[in-house]
Design an enzyme around this catalytic site. Structure first.
Site, PDB file in Angstrom:
ATOM      1  N   GLN A  51     -17.811  20.011  23.236  1.00 37.16           N
ATOM      2  CA  GLN A  51     -17.549  18.975  24.242  1.00 37.16           C
ATOM      3  C   GLN A  51     -18.781  18.129  24.534  1.00 37.16           C
ATOM      4  OE1 GLN A  51     -15.377  22.004  26.894  1.00 37.16           O
ATOM      5  NE2 GLN A  51     -14.399  20.085  27.447  1.00 37.16           N
ATOM      6  N   CYS A  98      -9.112  19.802  31.857  1.00 39.30           N
ATOM      7  CA  CYS A  98     -10.216  19.913  30.896  1.00 39.30           C
ATOM      8  C   CYS A  98     -11.157  18.742  31.118  1.00 39.30           C
ATOM      9  CB  CYS A  98      -9.642  19.869  29.477  1.00 39.30           C
ATOM     10  SG  CYS A  98     -10.883  19.965  28.184  1.00 39.30           S
ATOM     11  N   LEU A  99     -12.470  19.000  31.078  1.00 39.81           N
ATOM     12  CA  LEU A  99     -13.446  17.920  31.266  1.00 39.81           C
ATOM     13  C   LEU A  99     -13.308  16.855  30.178  1.00 39.81           C
ATOM     14  CD1 LEU A  99     -16.631  19.926  32.351  1.00 39.81           C
ATOM     15  CD2 LEU A  99     -15.092  18.581  33.804  1.00 39.81           C
ATOM     16  N   GLU A 141     -11.135  27.729  26.347  1.00 39.22           N
ATOM     17  CA  GLU A 141     -12.433  27.344  25.768  1.00 39.22           C
ATOM     18  C   GLU A 141     -12.500  27.725  24.286  1.00 39.22           C
ATOM     19  OE1 GLU A 141     -14.213  25.377  27.384  1.00 39.22           O
ATOM     20  OE2 GLU A 141     -13.271  25.690  29.331  1.00 39.22           O
ATOM     21  N   HIS A 144     -11.128  25.179  22.010  1.00 33.47           N
ATOM     22  CA  HIS A 144     -12.044  24.076  21.690  1.00 33.47           C
ATOM     23  C   HIS A 144     -12.827  24.377  20.409  1.00 33.47           C
ATOM     24  CE1 HIS A 144     -11.712  21.321  25.071  1.00 33.47           C
ATOM     25  NE2 HIS A 144     -11.839  22.299  25.942  1.00 33.47           N
TER      26      HIS A 144
HETATM   27 NI    NI Z   1     -11.351  22.165  27.971  1.00 34.88          NI
END
Ligand code: NI
Length: 174
Positions: A51, A98-99, A141, A144
């Site tokens: 991310q 989610c960011l 996570e 991701h």
């Molecule tokens: Ni996320």
């Protein structure tokens, strides 16, 4: 301390499959610290290295509920090369965000309990059976690391609507 920009969908870099960390050294500890700084700055509870554009299997998380005054303490944990060893047949549903998927939340079903292992910042192996928020966040996570967003768990209709909204938001901020 370094706050790094967080990638937002749609972005092809978020689809990368991250590679295993070979050695937990100073570089990885610095990366984890930057990730924690970036996570707190964005007011998140979890962040995967991809991310912030680093395709390494590193996650940071702090599930402490926020108080009115902000966080009581910054007690974050790091998960390096995490693996799910077992997942319960029972599922649990949580509303996820989610960011990397700003301003969108939706229900996602995942195994309610998982047994997982990972390396900590000293390179020591940790094994834990998790349930509740920890089980859900860990799976979110870990997705991701495979280039998967929570949107990929939604129906095609919901996903397409979300992506249109994200694309529009990107155009407006460009
Ligand atoms: Ni996320």
């Amino acid at each position: 301390m370094a706050i790094r920009p967080i990638l937002t969908a749609p972005d092809p870099r978020l689809k990368a499959v991250s590679v295993a960390v070979e050695k937990v050294d100073g570089e990885i500890r610095k990366l984890a610290q930057d990730m924690a700084d970036s996570m707190y700055a964005a007011d998140g509870i979890g962040l995967a290295a991809i991310q912030i554009g680093v395709a390494k299997r590193v996650i940071v998380m702090d599930l402490d509920q926020k108080t009115e005054e902000g966080r009581a303490k910054k007690d974050w944990k790091v998960f390096i090369n995490p693996k799910i060893l077992w997942a319960s047949p029972e599922m649990a549903t949580y509303e996820e965000g989610c960011l990397s998927v700003p301003d969108i939340w939706d229900d996602v079903d995942r195994p309610a309990r998982v047994r997982a292992e990972w390396l900590d910042l000293d390179g020591k192996r940790v094994e834990v059976e998790a349930d509740g928020m920890l089980a859900t966040c860990l799976q979110h996570e870990m997705d991701h690391l495979e280039g998967i967003l929570f949107l990929d768990h939604l129906s095609r209709l919901k996903r397409n609507m979300a992506i249109k909204k994200l694309e529009k938001a990107k155009k407006l901020s460009a």
